[in-house]
Scaffold this motif. Sequence first.
Motif, PDB file in Angstrom:
ATOM      1  N   GLU A 345       0.827  -1.202   0.000  1.00 47.87           N
ATOM      2  CA  GLU A 345       0.000   0.000   0.000  1.00 47.87           C
ATOM      3  C   GLU A 345       0.867   1.258   0.000  1.00 47.87           C
ATOM      4  N   PRO A 346       0.396   2.316  -0.654  1.00 49.68           N
ATOM      5  CA  PRO A 346       1.153   3.569  -0.640  1.00 49.68           C
ATOM      6  C   PRO A 346       0.995   4.283   0.699  1.00 49.68           C
ATOM      7  N   VAL A 347       1.965   5.111   1.035  1.00 49.67           N
ATOM      8  CA  VAL A 347       1.871   5.965   2.222  1.00 49.67           C
ATOM      9  C   VAL A 347       1.132   7.234   1.821  1.00 49.67           C
ATOM     10  N   THR A 349       0.703  10.773   2.373  1.00 48.85           N
ATOM     11  CA  THR A 349       1.563  11.780   3.010  1.00 48.85           C
ATOM     12  C   THR A 349       0.759  12.896   3.662  1.00 48.85           C
ATOM     13  N   SER A 350       1.449  13.699   4.480  1.00 48.70           N
ATOM     14  CA  SER A 350       0.790  14.732   5.262  1.00 48.70           C
ATOM     15  C   SER A 350       0.190  15.829   4.408  1.00 48.70           C
ATOM     16  N   ARG A 351       0.702  15.997   3.171  1.00 52.26           N
ATOM     17  CA  ARG A 351       0.155  17.062   2.327  1.00 52.26           C
ATOM     18  C   ARG A 351      -1.303  16.794   1.959  1.00 52.26           C
ATOM     19  N   ALA A 352      -1.734  15.546   2.167  1.00 53.19           N
ATOM     20  CA  ALA A 352      -3.133  15.233   1.903  1.00 53.19           C
ATOM     21  C   ALA A 352      -4.060  15.889   2.925  1.00 53.19           C
ATOM     22  N   PHE A 353      -3.480  16.581   3.926  1.00 53.22           N
ATOM     23  CA  PHE A 353      -4.283  17.282   4.932  1.00 53.22           C
ATOM     24  C   PHE A 353      -4.250  18.788   4.743  1.00 53.22           C
ATOM     25  N   SER A 354      -3.760  19.241   3.583  1.00 51.23           N
ATOM     26  CA  SER A 354      -3.668  20.685   3.353  1.00 51.23           C
ATOM     27  C   SER A 354      -5.044  21.288   3.197  1.00 51.23           C
ATOM     28  N   ALA A 355      -5.091  22.614   3.196  1.00 51.63           N
ATOM     29  CA  ALA A 355      -6.386  23.323   3.145  1.00 51.63           C
ATOM     30  C   ALA A 355      -7.072  23.103   1.821  1.00 51.63           C
ATOM     31  N   PRO A 356      -8.394  23.195   1.794  1.00 53.82           N
ATOM     32  CA  PRO A 356      -9.127  23.013   0.540  1.00 53.82           C
ATOM     33  C   PRO A 356      -8.738  24.048  -0.505  1.00 53.82           C
ATOM     34  N   THR A 357      -8.801  23.624  -1.762  1.00 52.53           N
ATOM     35  CA  THR A 357      -8.573  24.551  -2.860  1.00 52.53           C
ATOM     36  C   THR A 357      -9.825  25.405  -3.050  1.00 52.53           C
ATOM     37  N   PRO A 358      -9.688  26.717  -3.182  1.00 48.55           N
ATOM     38  CA  PRO A 358     -10.880  27.576  -3.332  1.00 48.55           C
ATOM     39  C   PRO A 358     -11.682  27.196  -4.572  1.00 48.55           C
TER      40      PRO A 358
END
Length: 358
Positions: A345-347, A349-358
């Motif tokens: 399985e892939p990891v 990453t933490s960037r998947a928790f960044s703020a929503p795109t407007p």
Amino acid sequence: MPAHGSLARNVLPGLARLIAVAAALLAMTAEAQEARQGLRQRARQLFEALPQDMATKEFPTTPARVALGRKMFFDPRLSVDGTVSCSTCHRPGLYGTDALAKSIGAEHRLNARNAPTVLNAALQFKQHWIGDRANVEEQAMKSLVGHASFGNPDYGVVIRKIKTLGYAGEFAQTFPDDRDPVKPENWGKAIGAYERTLATPSPFDAYLNGDLKALSSQAQRGLETFINIGCVSCHNGVAVGGSAFQKFGIFEDYGKETRSQSIDEGRFNETKAPADKYVFKAPSLRNVAMTPPYFHDGSVATLPQAVHVMGKVQLGKELTDREVSDLVSLLNSLTGDLPKDFATEPVLTSRAFSAPTP
């Protein structure tokens, strides 16, 4: 001279017999080799070896689509309760299934039917047991909403989650010509692209490609039986099935043999056409030895039992123990190695928790 004559009288007949036996053995070997070649030629007319992947012109397996699809295939955060991903019902360690009679989706909701393997699934002409999904892309997209699977109330919720989890940039890079790339259709295309790479070449494919030793003698007997008794009428082609609908229970009600707790009327539930009662997609048999329990309701636990049931209800035959054993040996030859990018399985990453795109 007399001694020599006696030797000739005693030895030459024995030598002649040895030569005759050797010639007979060679003839038998040649005949057996010809029979094996003949069986392979018959098989080549009925089946096809797996392609490298299952891409089409409409649904390509570009690196960007596959990479994005792989991440989301294993990401449970797009489900209504954050617990279900594609891999929940299609686990690598269980050869793309979940080993349950009927799968469990978000919020512990029971699905209507058994989860087929995702491996090689894109080869089939329809998806789901009743064929209500056109392809793996539509199956992935529609699994996002509704009662089963991911359980989201609507696609708007899904789009907001995709953006919140930081996938918007990857959608834009993967679908650069799309003015609005974050949408369910593109989610389905990315998941589908990844699934179209999940091919599992097996010993059976090596056999079809010319390696007669790839199948044991028992598996070759099983192949001959498979063809001769009629299994091949539904289970043929590159997927060894998955190319047609068929009534389950041609010669007798299937529940009599499967002892199913409830009787599923199959496509009739979708079409309401009387001719579709108890009709299901004939499944692919690739990797079938690794994906119990069997049938749409997971009512049969073992492969030999499933083979016996199919003989009774589909062919009207009481298969012998040897026939069942030979057929199971053939089915074992359809097991391939797991794709490397599926086995781990892939990891996320933490960037998947960044703020929503407007």
